[in-house]
Enzyme design. Structure first.
Site, PDB file in Angstrom:
ATOM      1  N   GLU A   2     -14.295  -7.231  -1.803  1.00  0.00           N
ATOM      2  CA  GLU A   2     -12.960  -6.730  -2.116  1.00  0.00           C
ATOM      3  C   GLU A   2     -11.981  -6.939  -0.968  1.00  0.00           C
ATOM      4  O   GLU A   2     -10.765  -7.002  -1.190  1.00  0.00           O
ATOM      5  CB  GLU A   2     -13.031  -5.251  -2.487  1.00  0.00           C
ATOM      6  CG  GLU A   2     -11.870  -4.762  -3.337  1.00  0.00           C
ATOM      7  CD  GLU A   2     -11.787  -5.465  -4.681  1.00  0.00           C
ATOM      8  OE1 GLU A   2     -10.665  -5.641  -5.198  1.00  0.00           O
ATOM      9  OE2 GLU A   2     -12.853  -5.852  -5.220  1.00  0.00           O
ATOM     10  N   HIS A  22      -4.967   2.189  -0.692  1.00  0.00           N
ATOM     11  CA  HIS A  22      -4.899   1.175  -1.754  1.00  0.00           C
ATOM     12  C   HIS A  22      -6.245   0.477  -1.926  1.00  0.00           C
ATOM     13  O   HIS A  22      -6.672   0.188  -3.053  1.00  0.00           O
ATOM     14  CB  HIS A  22      -3.803   0.163  -1.403  1.00  0.00           C
ATOM     15  CG  HIS A  22      -3.758  -1.030  -2.297  1.00  0.00           C
ATOM     16  ND1 HIS A  22      -4.099  -2.288  -1.857  1.00  0.00           N
ATOM     17  CD2 HIS A  22      -3.440  -1.161  -3.605  1.00  0.00           C
ATOM     18  CE1 HIS A  22      -3.974  -3.144  -2.852  1.00  0.00           C
ATOM     19  NE2 HIS A  22      -3.573  -2.503  -3.924  1.00  0.00           N
ATOM     20  N   GLU A  67      -8.507   2.532  -4.036  1.00  0.00           N
ATOM     21  CA  GLU A  67      -8.142   2.384  -5.458  1.00  0.00           C
ATOM     22  C   GLU A  67      -8.891   1.201  -6.070  1.00  0.00           C
ATOM     23  O   GLU A  67      -9.441   1.292  -7.164  1.00  0.00           O
ATOM     24  CB  GLU A  67      -6.632   2.195  -5.581  1.00  0.00           C
ATOM     25  CG  GLU A  67      -6.170   1.899  -7.000  1.00  0.00           C
ATOM     26  CD  GLU A  67      -4.919   1.057  -7.032  1.00  0.00           C
ATOM     27  OE1 GLU A  67      -4.898   0.067  -7.790  1.00  0.00           O
ATOM     28  OE2 GLU A  67      -3.949   1.373  -6.308  1.00  0.00           O
ATOM     29  N   HIS A  68      -8.943   0.073  -5.358  1.00  0.00           N
ATOM     30  CA  HIS A  68      -9.682  -1.100  -5.838  1.00  0.00           C
ATOM     31  C   HIS A  68     -11.174  -0.788  -5.962  1.00  0.00           C
ATOM     32  O   HIS A  68     -11.813  -1.154  -6.952  1.00  0.00           O
ATOM     33  CB  HIS A  68      -9.499  -2.268  -4.865  1.00  0.00           C
ATOM     34  CG  HIS A  68      -8.232  -3.028  -5.051  1.00  0.00           C
ATOM     35  ND1 HIS A  68      -8.201  -4.392  -5.240  1.00  0.00           N
ATOM     36  CD2 HIS A  68      -6.939  -2.622  -5.087  1.00  0.00           C
ATOM     37  CE1 HIS A  68      -6.954  -4.793  -5.376  1.00  0.00           C
ATOM     38  NE2 HIS A  68      -6.157  -3.747  -5.271  1.00  0.00           N
TER      39      HIS A  68
END
Length: 236
Positions: free
Chosen positions: A115, A35, A38-39
């Site tokens: 992030e 995940h 993905e960011h």
């Protein structure tokens, strides 16, 4: 690749990069990294350095959510774009972006560290009743398989502390041509679109040795199991 001409809705093209990997393929020290990657795909690539990708989408009127989006689950990661069909430059750039996501994400260390906080906050925002219920339910449903310990958002401590190398290890291992597909559906000539997809995506490096994704079977239940979930916020 999967290409299909469809004139409805008029003047729209829908593109997907589907990657056959998700949180089930993470190592124990990588929980949440599928995940997280993905960011990171939106935080800098070969042709769109940090910040430029978001600026480009906004400059042509695309909105995050309905027209630019992505999702990750235990099984797959899928990137989604929707563009007007009447501008060849938009299509060329969209395919270039799919190419970059497939093989040329920057993983700038400064962007990774920024992030981390974004993803940890997402985990925190999902720690309400629904999140607590899922964390109780999923291990119960997937008992005895790898899925029981692979909630997609992952472990906040791992997100906070994992090394840059271990993040890119996952990307380099699983983002490879034999595990990826391009899907394009919309208002276009199919033969011309196939040629464009081949032209753009052929620069994705071939794997030195192709791999297949492991299967993680869920044991068949032979008896009755019951889960009791109680929570102060549970209304019924």
């Amino acid at each position: 690749y999967f290409v299909r001409s469809n004139k409805e809705p008029n003047n729209r093209i829908y593109l997907r990069l589907a990657v056959n990997t998700g949180s089930a393929n993470e190592d124990d020290d990588q929980k949440g990294i599928a995940h997280f990657i993905e960011h990171m795909c939106f935080n800098g690539t070969k042709h769109f350095e940090k910040g430029r990708l978001t600026n480009y989408f906004e400059s042509i009127g695309m909105k995050f959510g309905p027209e630019v989006n992505a999702y990750t689950n235990m099984e797959e990661t899928v990137y989604m774009l929707e563009i007007p069909a009447d501008n060849p430059e938009f299509l060329d750039n969209a395919l270039t972006i799919l190419n970059d996501w497939a093989c040329a994400v920057s993983f700038d260390h400064e962007e990774i560290d920024k992030e981390r906080g974004v993803v940890i906050e997402e985990i925190r925002s999902n720690s309400g009743l629904d999140g607590r219920r899922s964390r109780a339910l999923l291990p119960f449903l997937y008992k005895g398989s790898k899925y029981e310990d692979r909630i997609t958002l992952g472990d906040p401590e791992i997100i906070k502390n994992i090394s840059y190398e271990r993040i890119t290890d996952y990307y380099n291992k699983w983002y490879r041509p034999e595990l990826m597909s391009v899907v394009v559906v919309g208002d276009f000539n199919s033969e011309e679109m196939v040629a464009k997809v081949k032209e753009t995506m052929s620069s994705v490096p071939a794997s030195k040795k192709a791999i297949t994704r492991s299967e993680y079977p869920v044991p068949v239940r032979t008896g009755k199991d019951i889960l009791f979930f109680k929570d102060a916020e549970q209304p019924y």
